[in-house]
Every structure is written in structure tokens, then in C-alpha cells.
Design a protein around this motif. Structure first.
Motif, mmCIF file in Angstrom:
data_model
loop_
_atom_site.group_PDB
_atom_site.id
_atom_site.type_symbol
_atom_site.label_atom_id
_atom_site.label_comp_id
_atom_site.label_asym_id
_atom_site.label_seq_id
_atom_site.Cartn_x
_atom_site.Cartn_y
_atom_site.Cartn_z
ATOM 1 N N GLY A 16 0.813 -1.207 0.000
ATOM 2 C CA GLY A 16 0.000 0.000 0.000
ATOM 3 C C GLY A 16 0.847 1.257 0.000
ATOM 4 O O GLY A 16 2.078 1.182 0.030
ATOM 5 N N ALA A 17 0.182 2.394 -0.059
ATOM 6 C CA ALA A 17 0.885 3.683 -0.065
ATOM 7 C C ALA A 17 1.740 3.796 1.195
ATOM 8 O O ALA A 17 1.269 3.527 2.290
ATOM 9 C CB ALA A 17 -0.130 4.813 -0.110
ATOM 10 N N PRO A 18 3.015 4.200 1.057
ATOM 11 C CA PRO A 18 3.840 4.386 2.246
ATOM 12 C C PRO A 18 3.243 5.461 3.156
ATOM 13 O O PRO A 18 2.541 6.364 2.676
ATOM 14 C CB PRO A 18 5.190 4.844 1.692
ATOM 15 C CG PRO A 18 5.120 4.754 0.223
ATOM 16 C CD PRO A 18 3.710 4.516 -0.185
ATOM 17 N N ILE A 19 3.528 5.330 4.459
ATOM 18 C CA ILE A 19 2.930 6.254 5.423
ATOM 19 C C ILE A 19 3.809 7.499 5.522
ATOM 20 O O ILE A 19 4.751 7.553 6.309
ATOM 21 C CB ILE A 19 2.703 5.517 6.754
ATOM 22 C CG1 ILE A 19 1.690 4.404 6.466
ATOM 23 C CG2 ILE A 19 2.214 6.480 7.839
ATOM 24 C CD1 ILE A 19 1.279 3.551 7.571
ATOM 25 N N THR A 20 3.526 8.468 4.656
ATOM 26 C CA THR A 20 4.282 9.721 4.596
ATOM 27 C C THR A 20 3.308 10.895 4.582
ATOM 28 O O THR A 20 2.113 10.714 4.304
ATOM 29 C CB THR A 20 5.108 9.800 3.296
ATOM 30 O OG1 THR A 20 4.200 9.758 2.183
ATOM 31 C CG2 THR A 20 6.093 8.643 3.181
ATOM 32 N N ALA A 21 3.854 12.092 4.825
ATOM 33 C CA ALA A 21 3.023 13.306 4.825
ATOM 34 C C ALA A 21 2.294 13.461 3.489
ATOM 35 O O ALA A 21 1.112 13.814 3.446
ATOM 36 C CB ALA A 21 3.898 14.529 5.099
ATOM 37 N N ALA A 22 2.993 13.180 2.396
ATOM 38 C CA ALA A 22 2.420 13.382 1.065
ATOM 39 C C ALA A 22 1.252 12.428 0.791
ATOM 40 O O ALA A 22 0.429 12.707 -0.086
ATOM 41 C CB ALA A 22 3.504 13.196 0.005
ATOM 42 N N ASP A 73 -3.669 12.249 2.417
ATOM 43 C CA ASP A 73 -4.970 12.348 1.723
ATOM 44 C C ASP A 73 -5.410 10.976 1.205
ATOM 45 O O ASP A 73 -6.554 10.571 1.385
ATOM 46 C CB ASP A 73 -4.887 13.326 0.550
ATOM 47 C CG ASP A 73 -4.872 14.775 1.029
ATOM 48 O OD1 ASP A 73 -5.789 15.154 1.774
ATOM 49 O OD2 ASP A 73 -3.930 15.498 0.666
ATOM 50 N N ASN A 74 -4.487 10.293 0.583
ATOM 51 C CA ASN A 74 -4.764 8.967 0.045
ATOM 52 C C ASN A 74 -5.061 7.952 1.166
ATOM 53 O O ASN A 74 -6.028 7.190 1.098
ATOM 54 C CB ASN A 74 -3.528 8.552 -0.781
ATOM 55 C CG ASN A 74 -3.668 7.174 -1.388
ATOM 56 O OD1 ASN A 74 -4.283 6.291 -0.794
ATOM 57 N ND2 ASN A 74 -3.103 6.983 -2.565
ATOM 58 N N LEU A 75 -4.255 8.007 2.230
ATOM 59 C CA LEU A 75 -4.423 7.060 3.338
ATOM 60 C C LEU A 75 -5.735 7.281 4.088
ATOM 61 O O LEU A 75 -6.233 6.369 4.750
ATOM 62 C CB LEU A 75 -3.243 7.196 4.317
ATOM 63 C CG LEU A 75 -1.878 6.749 3.781
ATOM 64 C CD1 LEU A 75 -0.753 7.262 4.680
ATOM 65 C CD2 LEU A 75 -1.808 5.231 3.644
ATOM 66 N N SER A 76 -6.307 8.484 3.953
ATOM 67 C CA SER A 76 -7.518 8.790 4.719
ATOM 68 C C SER A 76 -8.709 7.920 4.291
ATOM 69 O O SER A 76 -9.695 7.842 5.006
ATOM 70 C CB SER A 76 -7.865 10.280 4.625
ATOM 71 O OG SER A 76 -8.317 10.609 3.335
ATOM 72 N N GLN A 77 -8.596 7.242 3.152
ATOM 73 C CA GLN A 77 -9.652 6.283 2.767
ATOM 74 C C GLN A 77 -9.767 5.155 3.801
ATOM 75 O O GLN A 77 -10.811 4.498 3.884
ATOM 76 C CB GLN A 77 -9.364 5.686 1.383
ATOM 77 C CG GLN A 77 -8.091 4.831 1.356
ATOM 78 C CD GLN A 77 -7.772 4.268 -0.008
ATOM 79 O OE1 GLN A 77 -8.503 3.429 -0.518
ATOM 80 N NE2 GLN A 77 -6.693 4.760 -0.609
ATOM 81 N N HIS A 78 -8.701 4.919 4.581
ATOM 82 C CA HIS A 78 -8.715 3.852 5.587
ATOM 83 C C HIS A 78 -9.073 4.353 6.980
ATOM 84 O O HIS A 78 -9.067 3.593 7.927
ATOM 85 C CB HIS A 78 -7.338 3.175 5.661
ATOM 86 C CG HIS A 78 -6.877 2.595 4.367
ATOM 87 N ND1 HIS A 78 -7.527 1.558 3.748
ATOM 88 C CD2 HIS A 78 -5.833 2.918 3.562
ATOM 89 C CE1 HIS A 78 -6.900 1.259 2.623
ATOM 90 N NE2 HIS A 78 -5.874 2.076 2.474
ATOM 91 N N PHE A 79 -9.364 5.641 7.101
ATOM 92 C CA PHE A 79 -9.615 6.213 8.432
ATOM 93 C C PHE A 79 -11.026 5.892 8.908
ATOM 94 O O PHE A 79 -11.971 5.888 8.104
ATOM 95 C CB PHE A 79 -9.515 7.751 8.399
ATOM 96 C CG PHE A 79 -8.124 8.309 8.228
ATOM 97 C CD1 PHE A 79 -7.022 7.504 7.994
ATOM 98 C CD2 PHE A 79 -7.930 9.685 8.309
ATOM 99 C CE1 PHE A 79 -5.746 8.055 7.837
ATOM 100 C CE2 PHE A 79 -6.666 10.238 8.157
ATOM 101 C CZ PHE A 79 -5.577 9.426 7.918
ATOM 102 N N PRO A 80 -11.187 5.725 10.224
ATOM 103 C CA PRO A 80 -12.549 5.697 10.774
ATOM 104 C C PRO A 80 -13.157 7.097 10.672
ATOM 105 O O PRO A 80 -12.438 8.083 10.449
ATOM 106 C CB PRO A 80 -12.335 5.287 12.230
ATOM 107 C CG PRO A 80 -10.943 5.688 12.560
ATOM 108 C CD PRO A 80 -10.154 5.615 11.268
ATOM 109 N N LEU A 81 -14.462 7.171 10.876
ATOM 110 C CA LEU A 81 -15.193 8.423 10.683
ATOM 111 C C LEU A 81 -14.643 9.585 11.526
ATOM 112 O O LEU A 81 -14.597 10.727 11.053
ATOM 113 C CB LEU A 81 -16.661 8.181 11.047
ATOM 114 C CG LEU A 81 -17.726 8.673 10.076
ATOM 115 C CD1 LEU A 81 -17.425 8.282 8.647
ATOM 116 C CD2 LEU A 81 -19.097 8.161 10.496
ATOM 117 N N CYS A 82 -14.201 9.289 12.741
ATOM 118 C CA CYS A 82 -13.678 10.359 13.616
ATOM 119 C C CYS A 82 -12.495 11.062 12.945
ATOM 120 O O CYS A 82 -12.403 12.285 12.964
ATOM 121 C CB CYS A 82 -13.261 9.794 14.981
ATOM 122 S SG CYS A 82 -12.152 8.367 14.907
#
Ligand code: SF4
Length: 204
Positions: free
Chosen positions: A1-7, A10-19
């Protein structure tokens, strides 16, 4: 998956819970977050594995209306503090504060007007919660009805797990069928970072 970086946040936020989606969206909309929102979100980003350098970069770039000077004076210290880079007692030095669990988010510091921290399942009206779920792609009527019943019974994290299970149902079926994951990997989620990690692993 996308590396966990500042850039990639936005992309990683698809995996975030609603909070955390709510904090992220509010930050993108206002180019700012208030104190408890910054704290809840910073600790979540840390729990995700974002380095201190990347977390500072993320906030610096997100606060578009601030000068470097303002950012450094007013915000830099708190991010470093959350990571344990500065301040705190010897105990926390180098470690900082633990990312907040659902329990903590559900019970401490309820958000006031203009604040975006907290848990949408607990702190939104049912109408606003439903709108946000629909905006994030949850259209299934049974799921929306289930969520409504959960929150009426104050089973907030159960509503959150219901949405997770629905949004990842194909992936969950696959790892179960293939015997890759068992009950231990699929225990009820009680921490936003577990939500992220499980989604990130399942979708990659
Ligand atoms: Fe976040 Fe936990 Fe609420 Fe889910 S139940 S939205 S992970 S605080």
C-alpha cells in the motif's frame, strides 16, 4: 500500500474511521483545526506510524494560511510534545502520549461549536451522521438502519464496527476463506488506529 508519509495522508484517509475522516476533512476545508482536534489527530497520525518529521511537514503544509514563523511559534512545539520529542516527564520522554482509544474519544472533552474532534457516532445528530456516512460511500439501507439502532442504544463503537465490516466485507471474506486471518485478527475494533491498520492491511 501507499507508504505512510506526509504526502500520502490524503490517500491514506480512505482507511480512516469516521472520527479521523471528519478531522481530516475539516482540516482540508478550513486549513486549520482547534486544539483538541489537533491533539486527537496528531496522536492518531503518530499511531499510524507517521514519523515526527513527516507529521511536522503535514501540519505545516496543511495550515496554508500561516507563515513559517507563526507555525514554528504556535504549533511546532505541541506536535513535538505529542511525539515525546520535547517536554513531559522522564517517563514520557522519547515516547510522548498514547494515541486515544475509542473509549477516551467517546468520554473525554465533548466537542463544542466549531470543534471537530470526538466521535461522529457519539457527537453528531443522527441526520448529520447519516449524511456523513452517505458522503463516504455508505449507502446500504440495512447498514444505515443498523447504525441508527446502535447509536440509539449508545453502542457507538458497534456502529463503527458495523460500517467497517460492511465496507470491507469482500476482503474479510477472502482472508477468512483462505485461513489467513482468524478471530484474533477480527476482534471488535476499540481503537481508531486498529481501524486504520486493519483497513490498510485488508485493502492492500
Ligand atoms: Fe473513531 Fe472509535 Fe468513534 Fe469509530 S468508534 S469513529 S474509531 S472514536
Amino acid at each position: 500500500g501507499a507508504p505512510i508519509t506526509a504526502a500520502n495522508v490524503d490517500n491514506l484517509s480512505q482507511h480512516f474511521p469516521l472520527c479521523m475522516k471528519h478531522l481530516h476533512n475539516t482540516l482540508r476545508k478550513n486549513n486549520h483545526l482547534k486544539h483538541f482536534g489537533r491533539l486527537q489527530y496528531t496522536l492518531f497520525l503518530k499511531g499510524m506510524g507517521l514519523t515526527l518529521e513527516d507529521c511536522l511537514l503535514f501540519w505545516r503544509q496543511s495550515f496554508k494560511l500561516l507563515t513559517d514563523d507563526q507555525f514554528n511559534k504556535e504549533y511546532r512545539y505541541n506536535v513535538r510534545h505529542a511525539y515525546g520529542d520535547v517536554g513531559g516527564d522522564a517517563n514520557r520522554r522519547g515516547r510522548g502520549y498514547a494515541p486515544y482509544s475509542c473509549q477516551r474519544i467517546l468520554t473525554e472533552h465533548p466537542p463544542g461549536t466549531g470543534e471537530a474532534h470526538g466521535c461522529p457516532y457519539r457527537h453528531f445528530s443522527v441526520d448529520n451522521l447519516t449524511s456523513m456516512l452517505q458522503a463516504t460511500g455508505v449507502h446500504d439501507r440495512d447498514v444505515l438502519r443498523g447504525v441508527k439502532e446502535d447509536v440509539e442504544k449508545k453502542r457507538f463503537h458497534i456502529a463503527c464496527n458495523r460500517v467497517f465490516d460492511w465496507a470491507h466485507k469482500q476482503e474479510i471474506r477472502k482472508v477468512k476463506d483462505e485461513g489467513i486471518w482468524g478471530p484474533a485478527e477480527l476482534e471488535t475494533i476499540v481503537h481508531p488506529n486498529t481501524y486504520f491498520k486493519r483497513s490498510y492491511l485488508l485493502k492492500n
